[in-house]
Scaffold this motif. Structure first.
Motif, PDB file in Angstrom:
ATOM      1  N   SER A 250     -35.227 -19.682  12.183  1.00  0.00           N
ATOM      2  CA  SER A 250     -35.983 -18.900  11.202  1.00  0.00           C
ATOM      3  C   SER A 250     -37.365 -19.491  10.939  1.00  0.00           C
ATOM      4  CB  SER A 250     -35.217 -18.827   9.880  1.00  0.00           C
ATOM      5  OG  SER A 250     -33.968 -18.236  10.095  1.00  0.00           O
ATOM      6  N   GLU A 251     -37.506 -20.800  11.041  1.00  0.00           N
ATOM      7  CA  GLU A 251     -38.801 -21.446  10.755  1.00  0.00           C
ATOM      8  C   GLU A 251     -39.873 -21.018  11.738  1.00  0.00           C
ATOM      9  OE1 GLU A 251     -35.899 -22.866  10.849  1.00  0.00           O
ATOM     10  OE2 GLU A 251     -35.682 -24.259   9.164  1.00  0.00           O
ATOM     11  N   GLY A 252     -39.442 -20.723  12.989  1.00  0.00           N
ATOM     12  CA  GLY A 252     -40.409 -20.332  14.013  1.00  0.00           C
ATOM     13  C   GLY A 252     -40.393 -21.293  15.192  1.00  0.00           C
ATOM     14  N   HIS A 253     -41.026 -20.852  16.262  1.00  0.00           N
ATOM     15  CA  HIS A 253     -41.075 -21.592  17.540  1.00  0.00           C
ATOM     16  C   HIS A 253     -41.839 -22.907  17.331  1.00  0.00           C
ATOM     17  CE1 HIS A 253     -41.287 -22.015  21.859  1.00  0.00           C
ATOM     18  NE2 HIS A 253     -42.600 -21.811  21.920  1.00  0.00           N
ATOM     19  N   LEU A 254     -41.175 -24.006  17.599  1.00  0.00           N
ATOM     20  CA  LEU A 254     -41.754 -25.317  17.255  1.00  0.00           C
ATOM     21  C   LEU A 254     -43.135 -25.568  17.888  1.00  0.00           C
ATOM     22  CD1 LEU A 254     -41.401 -27.967  15.706  1.00  0.00           C
ATOM     23  CD2 LEU A 254     -40.151 -28.870  17.686  1.00  0.00           C
TER      24      LEU A 254
ATOM     25  N   GLY B  38     -39.344 -23.936   2.408  1.00  0.00           N
ATOM     26  CA  GLY B  38     -37.873 -23.918   2.411  1.00  0.00           C
ATOM     27  C   GLY B  38     -37.322 -22.629   1.809  1.00  0.00           C
ATOM     28  N   ARG B  39     -37.896 -22.220   0.688  1.00  0.00           N
ATOM     29  CA  ARG B  39     -37.458 -20.971   0.039  1.00  0.00           C
ATOM     30  C   ARG B  39     -37.727 -19.767   0.928  1.00  0.00           C
ATOM     31  NH1 ARG B  39     -34.827 -20.938  -5.062  1.00  0.00           N
ATOM     32  NH2 ARG B  39     -35.343 -22.909  -6.022  1.00  0.00           N
ATOM     33  N   LEU B  40     -38.926 -19.770   1.541  1.00  0.00           N
ATOM     34  CA  LEU B  40     -39.305 -18.629   2.383  1.00  0.00           C
ATOM     35  C   LEU B  40     -38.426 -18.553   3.637  1.00  0.00           C
ATOM     36  CD1 LEU B  40     -43.215 -18.831   2.121  1.00  0.00           C
ATOM     37  CD2 LEU B  40     -41.728 -17.141   1.037  1.00  0.00           C
ATOM     38  N   VAL B  41     -38.009 -19.718   4.135  1.00  0.00           N
ATOM     39  CA  VAL B  41     -37.115 -19.730   5.304  1.00  0.00           C
ATOM     40  C   VAL B  41     -35.794 -19.044   4.945  1.00  0.00           C
ATOM     41  CG1 VAL B  41     -35.724 -21.215   6.822  1.00  0.00           C
ATOM     42  CG2 VAL B  41     -38.137 -21.752   6.426  1.00  0.00           C
ATOM     43  N   LEU B  42     -35.273 -19.341   3.757  1.00  0.00           N
ATOM     44  CA  LEU B  42     -34.029 -18.688   3.324  1.00  0.00           C
ATOM     45  C   LEU B  42     -34.228 -17.175   3.225  1.00  0.00           C
ATOM     46  CD1 LEU B  42     -32.831 -21.141   0.530  1.00  0.00           C
ATOM     47  CD2 LEU B  42     -32.014 -20.962   2.896  1.00  0.00           C
ATOM     48  N   MET B  43     -35.415 -16.795   2.727  1.00  0.00           N
ATOM     49  CA  MET B  43     -35.720 -15.382   2.598  1.00  0.00           C
ATOM     50  C   MET B  43     -35.778 -14.718   3.971  1.00  0.00           C
ATOM     51  SD  MET B  43     -38.587 -14.262   0.009  1.00  0.00           S
ATOM     52  CE  MET B  43     -37.626 -14.762  -1.383  1.00  0.00           C
ATOM     53  N   LYS B  44     -36.377 -15.427   4.912  1.00  0.00           N
ATOM     54  CA  LYS B  44     -36.509 -14.871   6.264  1.00  0.00           C
ATOM     55  C   LYS B  44     -35.133 -14.735   6.920  1.00  0.00           C
ATOM     56  CE  LYS B  44     -39.483 -14.858  10.223  1.00  0.00           C
ATOM     57  NZ  LYS B  44     -39.715 -13.407  10.170  1.00  0.00           N
ATOM     58  N   GLN B  45     -34.289 -15.746   6.715  1.00  0.00           N
ATOM     59  CA  GLN B  45     -32.924 -15.660   7.264  1.00  0.00           C
ATOM     60  C   GLN B  45     -32.243 -14.393   6.769  1.00  0.00           C
ATOM     61  OE1 GLN B  45     -31.069 -19.351   6.118  1.00  0.00           O
ATOM     62  NE2 GLN B  45     -31.951 -20.426   7.869  1.00  0.00           N
TER      63      GLN B  45
ATOM     64  N   SER C 155     -38.727 -13.906  19.225  1.00  0.00           N
ATOM     65  CA  SER C 155     -38.811 -15.143  20.024  1.00  0.00           C
ATOM     66  C   SER C 155     -39.878 -15.029  21.103  1.00  0.00           C
ATOM     67  CB  SER C 155     -37.467 -15.422  20.703  1.00  0.00           C
ATOM     68  OG  SER C 155     -36.428 -15.418  19.774  1.00  0.00           O
ATOM     69  N   ILE C 156     -39.821 -13.950  21.868  1.00  0.00           N
ATOM     70  CA  ILE C 156     -40.750 -13.850  23.004  1.00  0.00           C
ATOM     71  C   ILE C 156     -42.196 -13.745  22.514  1.00  0.00           C
ATOM     72  CG2 ILE C 156     -40.517 -11.319  23.295  1.00  0.00           C
ATOM     73  CD1 ILE C 156     -40.696 -11.929  26.376  1.00  0.00           C
ATOM     74  N   ASN C 157     -42.423 -13.044  21.417  1.00  0.00           N
ATOM     75  CA  ASN C 157     -43.793 -12.925  20.921  1.00  0.00           C
ATOM     76  C   ASN C 157     -44.340 -14.269  20.444  1.00  0.00           C
ATOM     77  OD1 ASN C 157     -43.586 -10.277  21.531  1.00  0.00           O
ATOM     78  ND2 ASN C 157     -43.671  -9.519  19.434  1.00  0.00           N
ATOM     79  N   GLN C 158     -43.479 -15.090  19.879  1.00  0.00           N
ATOM     80  CA  GLN C 158     -43.937 -16.419  19.443  1.00  0.00           C
ATOM     81  C   GLN C 158     -44.263 -17.298  20.655  1.00  0.00           C
ATOM     82  OE1 GLN C 158     -41.970 -18.372  16.011  1.00  0.00           O
ATOM     83  NE2 GLN C 158     -40.420 -16.802  16.319  1.00  0.00           N
ATOM     84  N   ILE C 159     -43.384 -17.251  21.662  1.00  0.00           N
ATOM     85  CA  ILE C 159     -43.605 -18.083  22.860  1.00  0.00           C
ATOM     86  C   ILE C 159     -44.901 -17.654  23.554  1.00  0.00           C
ATOM     87  CG2 ILE C 159     -42.687 -18.515  25.184  1.00  0.00           C
ATOM     88  CD1 ILE C 159     -39.856 -18.409  23.867  1.00  0.00           C
ATOM     89  N   VAL C 160     -45.070 -16.347  23.673  1.00  0.00           N
ATOM     90  CA  VAL C 160     -46.271 -15.816  24.338  1.00  0.00           C
ATOM     91  C   VAL C 160     -47.529 -16.165  23.530  1.00  0.00           C
ATOM     92  CG1 VAL C 160     -47.448 -13.618  24.773  1.00  0.00           C
ATOM     93  CG2 VAL C 160     -45.148 -14.005  25.664  1.00  0.00           C
ATOM     94  N   THR C 161     -47.448 -16.020  22.223  1.00  0.00           N
ATOM     95  CA  THR C 161     -48.628 -16.323  21.398  1.00  0.00           C
ATOM     96  C   THR C 161     -48.998 -17.793  21.518  1.00  0.00           C
ATOM     97  OG1 THR C 161     -48.124 -14.517  19.900  1.00  0.00           O
ATOM     98  CG2 THR C 161     -49.538 -16.256  19.031  1.00  0.00           C
ATOM     99  N   ASP C 162     -47.982 -18.652  21.577  1.00  0.00           N
ATOM    100  CA  ASP C 162     -48.266 -20.082  21.746  1.00  0.00           C
ATOM    101  C   ASP C 162     -49.004 -20.314  23.066  1.00  0.00           C
ATOM    102  OD1 ASP C 162     -47.989 -22.922  21.238  1.00  0.00           O
ATOM    103  OD2 ASP C 162     -46.510 -22.892  22.858  1.00  0.00           O
ATOM    104  N   LEU C 163     -48.533 -19.673  24.141  1.00  0.00           N
ATOM    105  CA  LEU C 163     -49.167 -19.866  25.450  1.00  0.00           C
ATOM    106  C   LEU C 163     -50.598 -19.326  25.445  1.00  0.00           C
ATOM    107  CD1 LEU C 163     -46.148 -18.807  27.738  1.00  0.00           C
ATOM    108  CD2 LEU C 163     -47.044 -21.129  27.421  1.00  0.00           C
TER     109      LEU C 163
END
Ligand SMILES: Cc1ncc(COP(=O)(O)O)c(C=O)c1O
Length: 402
Positions: free
Chosen positions: A71-75, A265-272, A280-288
């Motif tokens: 939930s936190e996002g792609h490291l 931490g609170r926002l992560v719970l909200m996102k969950q 996932s793929i959009n985060q990986i692609v954006t990182d690249l």
């Protein structure tokens, strides 16, 4: 089915956005549109995205790209963002960063996190329409974020109490704001933080356009100023919302929140609870893509948009009649027009679409109280200098006749 009887009270405050309705006009070829505040698609780094999607979907990578993720996002993306924040004098680590589905999702989550119905949110007058839309679902009242010092903190508190709650946060977009294009001075940023101290409230800093500066000296983000005062992001009351929508591309829906770790931490719970995680793929692609082209790409966006901004300011000076005022933005996508008092932006739009085929956004919707009807927002992001001159010329003639 009588739907009204099963709807929650919050849904009555959800209204169709004038901007969304207007975006439909962009499809009509004969309309010259200064309405949508969207990036020019011709400027997207499409090749870089093509390469990045191929890499993300290659053997050995595809499983991660297509799988659920945290939930936190792609490291790696959070690490890259932490590096960018450090360049803005915002030292932080990945524990201070949550990836969101666009910064719009961050605004929704922050409303959900902080607003109990009846609480007050301080907003600029005008403010980003989409923020009002996001917060409205949580049934707040709005009060004006007024930095002139004419209203004391105790007056603001008293008004919030009379409205049935307490002041929770101030929301503002300090760089090249939507809709005005204006940038908050260093003194005004300091005044905002002082007021927030006095009221003991959070500050939501919307940095959607922050990288699109065309001239003038950068002003430090509110979060950087607050960290400088308190020594650490953990002691800051500022919640910074970033976005890749204006710097890379909005279609992947990628944004982030940078704040003290208990907020994250609170926002992560909200996102969950809400959507588990951002794609996932959009985060990986954006990182690249960010690692491959970000600096270079933003530099070329700045050059193109700066020329369009200049063209719009020159056209306004050339074609607007007496009595019309406008802002001179140092970045972003917008110029804000104030018409003579007797005129209304909504009426003008109706006339303009029928007779001049020029679109813009009437200003009233950007005010939490629906006031200031004699205003409008123009975006220069998607038109060439020649079309900008043509559209502003037609608009100027229409205003002159009205
Ligand atoms: C000031 C401001 N904040 C936030 C957003 C939302 O952007 P996104 O959700 O694409 O990051 C926008 C979009 O136009 C905006 O103008």
């Amino acid at each position: 089915m009588e739907w009204q009887q099963v709807l929650a009270s919050r849904s009555s405050r959800m209204k169709a956005s004038e901007i969304r309705e207007l975006l439909k006009l962009l499809d009509q070829p004969d309309i010259l549109s200064f309405a949508g505040g969207i990036p020019d698609p011709a400027l997207f780094p499409t090749e870089a995205y093509r390469d990045a999607f191929a890499t993300a979907l290659a053997d050995g990578s595809a499983a991660q790209a297509l799988q659920y993720s945290v939930s936190e996002g792609h490291l790696p993306l959070r690490q890259w963002i932490a590096g960018e924040m450090a360049k803005l004098a915002i030292p932080c680590d990945v524990g201070n960063i949550l990836i969101t589905s666009g910064s719009q999702q961050a605004l929704d989550y922050l409303g959900k996190l902080m607003i109990t119905p009846g609480d007050t949110v301080l907003v600029t007058w005008p403010t980003y329409l989409g923020a009002l839309g996001a917060f409205n679902a949580y049934e707040p009242n709005y009060d004006r974020l007024d930095l002139s010092g004419t209203r004391s903190a105790s007056e603001i508190v008293a008004r919030a109490q009379a409205a049935g709650g307490r002041v929770k946060y101030a929301y503002l977009s300090p760089d090249f704001a939507n809709p005005t294009g204006e940038t908050l001075s260093l003194a005004a940023r300091r005044a905002t933080l002082r007021l927030a101290d006095e009221l003991d409230i959070a500050v939501v800093e919307d940095a959607a356009y922050q990288v699109l500066r065309y001239d003038g000296a950068p002003v430090p983000p509110l979060l950087a100023l607050d960290i400088a005062r308190h020594g650490s992001i953990e002691a800051s009351r500022v919640i910074y919302c970033g976005s890749f929508s204006k710097s890379l591309a909005p279609g992947l829906r990628l944004g982030w929140v940078c704040a003290a770790s208990p907020v994250i931490g609170r926002l992560v719970l909200m996102k969950q609870a809400a959507d588990l995680h951002t794609s996932s793929i959009n985060q990986i692609v954006t990182d690249l893509v960010a690692r491959a082209v970000f600096g270079r790409h933003v530099a070329s966006l700045r050059a193109t948009y700066a020329a369009r901004r200049d063209a719009m300011l020159a056209a306004l000076a050339r074609h607007m009649p007496e009595g019309v005022r406008w802002t001179r933005p140092e970045g972003g996508m917008f110029v804000w027009l104030t018409l003579p008092k007797h005129m209304d932006g909504g009426d003008l739009l109706a006339q303009s679409l029928t007779h001049e085929k020029v679109a813009f956004v009437p200003g009233r919707a950007f005010f939490a109280d629906g006031s200031n009807g004699n205003t409008l927002r123009l975006s220069f992001s998607c038109a060439t200098p020649v079309l900008i001159d043509e559209g502003i010329s037609r608009l100027g003639q229409l205003i002159g006749r009205s």
